[in-house]
Design a protein around this motif. Structure first.
Motif, PDB file in Angstrom:
ATOM      1  N   ASP A 154      34.531 -10.098  13.103  1.00 48.09           N
ATOM      2  CA  ASP A 154      33.582 -10.108  11.770  1.00 48.09           C
ATOM      3  C   ASP A 154      33.642  -8.810  11.174  1.00 48.09           C
ATOM      4  O   ASP A 154      32.801  -7.920  11.489  1.00 48.09           O
ATOM      5  N   LEU A 155      34.744  -8.789  10.418  1.00 46.72           N
ATOM      6  CA  LEU A 155      34.817  -7.454   9.481  1.00 46.72           C
ATOM      7  C   LEU A 155      33.792  -7.351   8.429  1.00 46.72           C
ATOM      8  O   LEU A 155      33.194  -5.861   8.546  1.00 46.72           O
ATOM      9  N   PRO A 156      33.211  -8.122   7.730  1.00 42.46           N
ATOM     10  CA  PRO A 156      31.924  -7.989   6.977  1.00 42.46           C
ATOM     11  C   PRO A 156      30.840  -7.406   7.775  1.00 42.46           C
ATOM     12  O   PRO A 156      30.166  -6.627   7.567  1.00 42.46           O
ATOM     13  N   GLY A 157      30.677  -8.129   8.939  1.00 40.90           N
ATOM     14  CA  GLY A 157      29.659  -7.689   9.696  1.00 40.90           C
ATOM     15  C   GLY A 157      29.838  -6.228  10.269  1.00 40.90           C
ATOM     16  O   GLY A 157      28.549  -5.540  10.253  1.00 40.90           O
ATOM     17  N   CYS A 160      25.185   6.439  28.221  1.00 40.14           N
ATOM     18  CA  CYS A 160      26.201   5.258  27.596  1.00 40.14           C
ATOM     19  C   CYS A 160      25.613   3.718  27.456  1.00 40.14           C
ATOM     20  O   CYS A 160      24.821   3.432  28.392  1.00 40.14           O
ATOM     21  N   CYS A 161      25.910   3.198  26.451  1.00 35.44           N
ATOM     22  CA  CYS A 161      25.086   1.976  26.184  1.00 35.44           C
ATOM     23  C   CYS A 161      26.262   0.966  26.244  1.00 35.44           C
ATOM     24  O   CYS A 161      27.099   0.759  25.395  1.00 35.44           O
ATOM     25  N   ARG A 162      26.379  -0.153  27.158  1.00 36.98           N
ATOM     26  CA  ARG A 162      27.155  -1.228  27.127  1.00 36.98           C
ATOM     27  C   ARG A 162      26.523  -2.457  26.817  1.00 36.98           C
ATOM     28  O   ARG A 162      25.292  -2.828  27.202  1.00 36.98           O
ATOM     29  N   LEU A 163      27.106  -3.085  25.665  1.00 35.40           N
ATOM     30  CA  LEU A 163      26.243  -4.137  25.066  1.00 35.40           C
ATOM     31  C   LEU A 163      26.843  -5.528  25.495  1.00 35.40           C
ATOM     32  O   LEU A 163      27.998  -5.333  26.228  1.00 35.40           O
ATOM     33  N   PRO A 164      26.174  -6.479  25.634  1.00 32.59           N
ATOM     34  CA  PRO A 164      26.871  -7.835  25.976  1.00 32.59           C
ATOM     35  C   PRO A 164      27.881  -8.321  25.509  1.00 32.59           C
ATOM     36  O   PRO A 164      28.084  -7.835  24.193  1.00 32.59           O
ATOM     37  N   ALA A 165      28.776  -8.844  25.993  1.00 33.57           N
ATOM     38  CA  ALA A 165      29.987  -9.255  25.330  1.00 33.57           C
ATOM     39  C   ALA A 165      29.661 -10.327  24.329  1.00 33.57           C
ATOM     40  O   ALA A 165      28.654 -11.178  24.349  1.00 33.57           O
ATOM     41  N   GLY A 166      30.379 -10.378  23.420  1.00 29.59           N
ATOM     42  CA  GLY A 166      30.279 -11.479  22.350  1.00 29.59           C
ATOM     43  C   GLY A 166      30.691 -12.891  22.772  1.00 29.59           C
ATOM     44  O   GLY A 166      31.128 -13.162  23.683  1.00 29.59           O
ATOM     45  N   PRO A 167      30.350 -13.853  21.930  1.00 27.48           N
ATOM     46  CA  PRO A 167      30.459 -15.282  22.152  1.00 27.48           C
ATOM     47  C   PRO A 167      32.013 -15.533  22.329  1.00 27.48           C
ATOM     48  O   PRO A 167      32.783 -15.047  21.842  1.00 27.48           O
ATOM     49  N   ARG A 168      32.152 -16.354  23.595  1.00 26.60           N
ATOM     50  CA  ARG A 168      33.511 -16.577  24.091  1.00 26.60           C
ATOM     51  C   ARG A 168      34.014 -17.863  23.570  1.00 26.60           C
ATOM     52  O   ARG A 168      32.981 -18.644  23.262  1.00 26.60           O
ATOM     53  N   SER A 188      31.858 -18.719  15.868  1.00 20.68           N
ATOM     54  CA  SER A 188      30.902 -18.153  16.814  1.00 20.68           C
ATOM     55  C   SER A 188      29.523 -18.421  16.341  1.00 20.68           C
ATOM     56  O   SER A 188      29.331 -18.997  15.595  1.00 20.68           O
ATOM     57  N   GLY A 189      28.621 -18.120  17.363  1.00 20.58           N
ATOM     58  CA  GLY A 189      27.082 -18.531  17.047  1.00 20.58           C
ATOM     59  C   GLY A 189      26.765 -17.962  15.806  1.00 20.58           C
ATOM     60  O   GLY A 189      25.643 -18.230  15.295  1.00 20.58           O
ATOM     61  N   ARG A 190      27.203 -16.851  15.562  1.00 20.07           N
ATOM     62  CA  ARG A 190      26.723 -16.007  14.356  1.00 20.07           C
ATOM     63  C   ARG A 190      27.439 -16.679  12.987  1.00 20.07           C
ATOM     64  O   ARG A 190      27.176 -16.233  11.875  1.00 20.07           O
ATOM     65  N   GLY A 191      28.185 -17.604  13.018  1.00 19.16           N
ATOM     66  CA  GLY A 191      28.698 -18.322  11.952  1.00 19.16           C
ATOM     67  C   GLY A 191      29.839 -17.751  11.390  1.00 19.16           C
ATOM     68  O   GLY A 191      30.443 -17.803  10.198  1.00 19.16           O
ATOM     69  N   THR A 192      30.686 -16.700  12.204  1.00 18.23           N
ATOM     70  CA  THR A 192      31.608 -16.003  11.969  1.00 18.23           C
ATOM     71  C   THR A 192      32.768 -16.499  12.828  1.00 18.23           C
ATOM     72  O   THR A 192      32.853 -17.192  13.642  1.00 18.23           O
ATOM     73  N   MET A 193      34.010 -16.373  12.149  1.00 16.58           N
ATOM     74  CA  MET A 193      35.442 -16.874  12.768  1.00 16.58           C
ATOM     75  C   MET A 193      35.655 -15.962  14.139  1.00 16.58           C
ATOM     76  O   MET A 193      35.621 -14.840  13.947  1.00 16.58           O
ATOM     77  N   ASN A 194      36.222 -16.550  15.118  1.00 16.80           N
ATOM     78  CA  ASN A 194      36.308 -15.988  16.519  1.00 16.80           C
ATOM     79  C   ASN A 194      37.891 -15.961  16.674  1.00 16.80           C
ATOM     80  O   ASN A 194      38.274 -16.725  17.129  1.00 16.80           O
TER      81      ASN A 194
END
Length: 351
Positions: free
Chosen positions: A174-177, A32-40, A50-56
């Protein structure tokens, strides 16, 4: 275009809980792979970028807590009716065998129980809620549960022949992402079949709360999460790289005794609002006014009130050279002007 309308009557009678799945559960830190939480978002009110330029827009940690809470309910199976209804559709739209499939935001695997080994030989289930995955239902298909956020898929490129998702993507920031990631993990000629709630979902509840708050408090705040419009979905799929697209709508209308039952069931589904700019509490006077407005504007003759869920269904293929392609421009051998002559008897001269 409205293709069909499904009407469900919400009953409070107890129903037996489905059997839990006997599939493989991948626990951390094994496969099982747990990924780091996204930008808060630092601010609890309003939206952020967010840092990726997407709406949070959505608090993903809050959504995980809501799903875990709903999964811990002893009678939680009685709130699965909407996911069961949606999960039973569209999975047979493609008639071929898929060696490896992925269910994103699988929950209790509402899709897997409608599949068999002739369609899917092996299935991976992913969800952000560990408690929900542990309640995945039995299926004849070998399944593997992976704890992962839908916004960060922990799979390599060209891995799956089929990707499905039912009532999960509407909580993605980020639905497009996310669609691009789905396209990435699909093999060439792989297919994505998904369902998500659309922009007209719960319009009765939204309007009633807005009118009640405006009357009692002089303004309103969002209590129903924003959803994707059907007019945008085809463009998003195309931008993600999918071809041979199919998008359609199905309205599912559920009847409840009142507004309180609507909101209680949304909590039981784990579908409460998790937007950063949500308002956590409602004044009692506002709630009473909303209940009265709901019944006055939308109530049925039997005293119940409807709640409409607009379900957007989508199918998209990852391009492959074997797929049908449009003919080249100018290669037609017939003219549209000749269509009127098709089917007309030809005159023959007698000699």
């Amino acid at each position: 275009m409205l293709l069909s309308r499904t009407v469900l009557h919400r009953l409070r009678a107890a129903a037996p809980a489905p059997a839990a799945s006997s599939g493989t559960w991948s626990r951390l830190p094994s496969s099982c792979c747990r990924l780091p939480a996204g930008p808060r978002c630092e601010a609890r009110r309003g939206l952020s970028v967010s840092g990726r330029g997407t709406m949070n827009v959505f608090n993903r940690e809050m959504k995980k807590r809501q799903k875990n809470w709903a999964a811990s309910l002893q009678d939680g199976h009685q709130y699965d009716y909407l996911r069961d209804e949606v999960g039973a559709h569209r999975h047979c739209d493609v008639t071929k065998t898929f060696p490896l499939a992925l269910d994103i935001g699988a929950g209790k695997s509402h899709i897997a129980e409608h599949l068999n080994k002739d369609v899917v030989e092996r299935l991976f289930l992913t969800d952000v809620s560990e408690k929900t995955l542990k309640q995945s239902r039995q299926s004849e298909i070998p399944t593997h549960c992976v704890l992962a956020d839908e916004e960060f898929l922990p799979f390599k490129e060209n891995t799956f022949d089929l990707v499905v998702s039912s009532l999960s993507l509407h909580w993605i920031n980020d639905l497009p992402g996310a669609l691009r990631q789905i396209h990435q993990v699909l093999k060439p000629d792989g297919v994505f079949i998904g369902a998500m709630v659309g922009g007209e979902t719960l319009y009765e509840l939204r309007c009633s709360l807005q009118l009640a708050e405006t009357e009692r408090e002089g303004g309103f705040s969002p209590h129903v999460s924003p959803y994707t419009a059907v007019t945008d979905l085809g463009n998003l799929l195309g931008q993600a790289g999918f071809s041979m697209l199919t998008v359609d709508i199905d309205d599912v209308q559920v009847h409840y005794p009142g507004i309180t039952e609507v909101m209680t069931d949304l909590q039981g589904m784990g579908e409460s609002n998790c937007a950063w700019n949500r308002r956590s509490l409602l004044h009692r006077d506002t709630m009473l006014a909303a209940a009265a407005i709901y019944k006055e504007m939308y109530g049925n003759e039997d005293g119940s009130v409807p709640a409409t869920f607009e379900i957007l269904y989508m199918i998209g293929w990852k391009p492959h050279e074997s797929q049908a392609k449009p003919a080249k421009r100018g290669s037609a051998t017939a003219s549209f002007g000749d269509l009127s002559q098709i089917g007309q008897p030809t005159s023959t001269k007698k000699t």
